[in-house]
Design an enzyme around this catalytic site. Structure first.
Site, PDB file in Angstrom:
ATOM      1  N   SER A  17      39.313 -71.094 -44.115  1.00  0.00           N
ATOM      2  CA  SER A  17      39.086 -70.915 -44.938  1.00  0.00           C
ATOM      3  C   SER A  17      40.337 -71.682 -45.544  1.00  0.00           C
ATOM      4  O   SER A  17      40.631 -71.851 -45.105  1.00  0.00           O
ATOM      5  CB  SER A  17      39.042 -69.713 -45.595  1.00  0.00           C
ATOM      6  N   GLY A  18      40.272 -72.252 -47.049  1.00  0.00           N
ATOM      7  CA  GLY A  18      41.390 -71.795 -47.593  1.00  0.00           C
ATOM      8  C   GLY A  18      42.022 -73.491 -47.275  1.00  0.00           C
ATOM      9  O   GLY A  18      41.663 -74.528 -46.755  1.00  0.00           O
ATOM     10  N   ASP A  38      40.208 -68.374 -36.151  1.00  0.00           N
ATOM     11  CA  ASP A  38      39.978 -67.648 -36.654  1.00  0.00           C
ATOM     12  C   ASP A  38      39.083 -66.260 -36.518  1.00  0.00           C
ATOM     13  O   ASP A  38      38.405 -66.208 -35.935  1.00  0.00           O
ATOM     14  CB  ASP A  38      38.810 -68.326 -38.495  1.00  0.00           C
ATOM     15  N   ASP A  64      41.381 -62.939 -33.139  1.00  0.00           N
ATOM     16  CA  ASP A  64      42.559 -62.296 -34.695  1.00  0.00           C
ATOM     17  C   ASP A  64      43.891 -62.641 -33.574  1.00  0.00           C
ATOM     18  O   ASP A  64      43.821 -62.059 -32.283  1.00  0.00           O
ATOM     19  CB  ASP A  64      41.166 -60.307 -33.845  1.00  0.00           C
ATOM     20  N   TYR A 159      54.755 -58.958 -48.416  1.00  0.00           N
ATOM     21  CA  TYR A 159      54.851 -60.755 -48.177  1.00  0.00           C
ATOM     22  C   TYR A 159      55.676 -61.715 -48.661  1.00  0.00           C
ATOM     23  O   TYR A 159      55.801 -62.544 -47.013  1.00  0.00           O
ATOM     24  CB  TYR A 159      53.689 -61.406 -49.373  1.00  0.00           C
ATOM     25  N   LYS A 163      57.528 -64.116 -45.318  1.00  0.00           N
ATOM     26  CA  LYS A 163      56.928 -65.581 -45.381  1.00  0.00           C
ATOM     27  C   LYS A 163      58.861 -65.833 -45.314  1.00  0.00           C
ATOM     28  O   LYS A 163      59.018 -67.155 -44.921  1.00  0.00           O
ATOM     29  CB  LYS A 163      56.950 -65.306 -46.616  1.00  0.00           C
ATOM     30  N   THR A 194      41.926 -70.406 -53.886  1.00  0.00           N
ATOM     31  CA  THR A 194      41.880 -70.194 -52.297  1.00  0.00           C
ATOM     32  C   THR A 194      41.253 -68.491 -52.516  1.00  0.00           C
ATOM     33  O   THR A 194      41.421 -68.060 -53.741  1.00  0.00           O
ATOM     34  CB  THR A 194      42.499 -69.931 -51.171  1.00  0.00           C
TER      35      THR A 194
HETATM   36  N1  LIG Z   1      46.852 -69.621 -51.559  1.00  0.00           N
HETATM   37  C1  LIG Z   1      48.063 -69.789 -51.974  1.00  0.00           C
HETATM   38  O1  LIG Z   1      48.509 -70.214 -52.737  1.00  0.00           O
HETATM   39  C2  LIG Z   1      49.476 -69.445 -51.001  1.00  0.00           C
HETATM   40  C3  LIG Z   1      50.194 -70.404 -51.318  1.00  0.00           C
HETATM   41  C4  LIG Z   1      51.348 -69.557 -50.405  1.00  0.00           C
HETATM   42  C5  LIG Z   1      50.880 -69.469 -48.964  1.00  0.00           C
HETATM   43  N2  LIG Z   1      49.412 -68.961 -48.907  1.00  0.00           N
HETATM   44  C6  LIG Z   1      49.285 -69.129 -47.210  1.00  0.00           C
HETATM   45  O2  LIG Z   1      48.682 -70.367 -46.504  1.00  0.00           O
HETATM   46  C7  LIG Z   1      47.782 -69.600 -45.465  1.00  0.00           C
HETATM   47  C8  LIG Z   1      46.628 -69.944 -45.568  1.00  0.00           C
HETATM   48  O3  LIG Z   1      45.918 -69.082 -46.878  1.00  0.00           O
HETATM   49  P1  LIG Z   1      44.469 -69.174 -48.125  1.00  0.00           P
HETATM   50  O4  LIG Z   1      45.181 -69.243 -49.580  1.00  0.00           O
HETATM   51  O5  LIG Z   1      44.022 -70.289 -47.164  1.00  0.00           O
HETATM   52  O6  LIG Z   1      44.087 -67.559 -47.750  1.00  0.00           O
HETATM   53  P2  LIG Z   1      42.225 -67.968 -47.449  1.00  0.00           P
HETATM   54  O7  LIG Z   1      42.247 -66.246 -47.452  1.00  0.00           O
HETATM   55  O8  LIG Z   1      41.300 -68.926 -47.776  1.00  0.00           O
HETATM   56  O9  LIG Z   1      42.326 -68.481 -45.799  1.00  0.00           O
HETATM   57  C9  LIG Z   1      43.010 -67.450 -45.140  1.00  0.00           C
HETATM   58  C10 LIG Z   1      42.252 -67.558 -43.616  1.00  0.00           C
HETATM   59  O10 LIG Z   1      43.280 -66.543 -42.979  1.00  0.00           O
HETATM   60  C11 LIG Z   1      42.159 -65.674 -41.651  1.00  0.00           C
HETATM   61  N3  LIG Z   1      42.288 -64.601 -40.927  1.00  0.00           N
HETATM   62  C12 LIG Z   1      43.339 -63.623 -41.810  1.00  0.00           C
HETATM   63  N4  LIG Z   1      43.332 -62.372 -41.364  1.00  0.00           N
HETATM   64  C13 LIG Z   1      43.085 -63.296 -39.958  1.00  0.00           C
HETATM   65  C14 LIG Z   1      42.761 -63.125 -38.288  1.00  0.00           C
HETATM   66  N5  LIG Z   1      43.839 -61.657 -38.269  1.00  0.00           N
HETATM   67  N6  LIG Z   1      43.211 -63.328 -37.071  1.00  0.00           N
HETATM   68  C15 LIG Z   1      42.630 -64.547 -37.965  1.00  0.00           C
HETATM   69  N7  LIG Z   1      42.221 -65.154 -38.831  1.00  0.00           N
HETATM   70  C16 LIG Z   1      42.604 -64.499 -39.838  1.00  0.00           C
HETATM   71  C17 LIG Z   1      40.562 -65.386 -42.602  1.00  0.00           C
HETATM   72  O11 LIG Z   1      39.655 -65.115 -42.357  1.00  0.00           O
HETATM   73  C18 LIG Z   1      41.234 -66.588 -43.778  1.00  0.00           C
HETATM   74  O12 LIG Z   1      40.296 -67.876 -42.818  1.00  0.00           O
HETATM   75  C19 LIG Z   1      48.560 -67.869 -45.523  1.00  0.00           C
HETATM   76  O13 LIG Z   1      49.554 -67.433 -44.662  1.00  0.00           O
HETATM   77  C20 LIG Z   1      48.942 -67.821 -46.881  1.00  0.00           C
HETATM   78  O14 LIG Z   1      49.974 -67.243 -47.473  1.00  0.00           O
HETATM   79  C21 LIG Z   1      48.856 -69.274 -49.433  1.00  0.00           C
END
Ligand SMILES: NC(=O)c1ccc[n+]([C@@H]2O[C@H](COP(=O)([O-])OP(=O)(O)OC[C@H]3O[C@@H](n4cnc5c(N)ncnc54)[C@H](O)[C@@H]3O)[C@@H](O)[C@H]2O)c1
Length: 255
Positions: A17-18, A38, A64, A159, A163, A194
């Protein structure tokens, strides 16, 4: 034309995802064989489908990251068809209960966020460490603007703490693994559109407006805005870069 990641094998957690999906696609476009890890099997398969449709190489494995034993088992399974040379620790969650909210809910947020965002990063890195040392590999950890600040909206102590930990882990591993030729860097995304923040963006447009007022580029990011720096850090273009964090935040942190 040669790809920047030709010959590499990359494992990406949360690749279904994302941001993780965007990184998987970009790595495959640059010639890497991608292993999409994932907890969401359907998401991981979707990423593999997108890569295959574009002519790239990828496979999906359900993992996981909080399950240390499963991480070790996956690393052994992966090694049987070739060691990885790139690891992206991207899987993560966020919840925004204030610290003063219902005690049980706040404690559960803390436990879940730490076990995925921090323990998960350790579990996967530790499981793949021998492979990464053997290949003089590259590790890319996904931090955040919250690796530095508690952003302008409240309610994310767990969070923010996690981070900050991502950055500490990145720097300490860079210091320790440099002698093995392993580079370890982080990326600090700003607000990227995302699933992780879809509900918050819909429920709280003022939060988005507040962040955008502090973002020189004046728009939220997309996964591909993070994928570019992730390609750079994994490639030989970054051969002398380690222990760094590259911000992909539209300038949020610099003003
Ligand atoms: N979107 C933002 O604004 C943003 C900003 C800063 C940092 N991030 C970081 O980017 C990373 C990705 O987030 P995203 O925005 O793409 O979100 P998202 O929710 O679209 O993707 C997160 C993915 O992690 C997977 N996941 C969750 N728990 C899991 C586990 N226990 N084992 C394996 N996979 C697992 C989910 O299934 C999902 O596919 C994260 O670490 C998030 O903290 C995101």
């Amino acid at each position: 034309m040669a790809g920047l990641l030709d010959g590499h094998v990359a494992a990406v957690t949360g690749g279904g995802s994302g941001i993780g999906q965007g990184i998987c696609q970009a790595y495959a476009r640059e010639g890497a064989r991608v292993i999409v890890l994932d907890i969401d099997s359907a998401g991981a398969r979707e990423t593999v489908g997108l890569i295959a449709a574009a002519g790239g190489k990828a496979s999906a494995m359900t993992l996981d990251v909080t399950d240390r034993r499963a991480c070790n088992a996956i690393a052994v399974e992966v090694a049987s068809s070739g060691s990885i040379s790139i690891l992206v620790n991207n899987a993560g969650i966020n919840r925004r209960n204030p610290i003063t909210a219902d005690k049980a809910a706040v404690a559960k947020d803390w436990d879940d966020i730490m076990s995925i965002n921090l323990d998960g990063m350790f579990n996967v890195t530790h499981a793949f460490l021998d492979q990464l040392r053997a290949t003089k590999g590259r590790i890319v950890n996904i931090g955040s603007i919250q690796s530095f600040v508690h952003v302008t909206w409240p309610n994310s102590a767990a969070y923010t703490t996690s981070k900050h930990g991502v950055l500490g882990f990145t720097r300490s591993l860079a210091a320790e693994l440099g002698k093995d030729g392993v580079r370890v860097n982080a990326i600090g995304p700003g607000m990227i559109e995302t699933k992780i923040n879809a509900e918050a963006r819909t429920r709280n447009p003022e939060m988005v407006a507040t962040v955008m007022r502090h973002t020189p580029l004046g728009r939220p990011g997309k996964p591909e805005d993070v994928a570019g720096p992730a390609v750079f850090l994994a490639s030989d273009l970054a051969a002398y870069v380690t222990g760094s964090i590259v911000m992909a935040d539209g300038g949020f942190r610099s003003i």
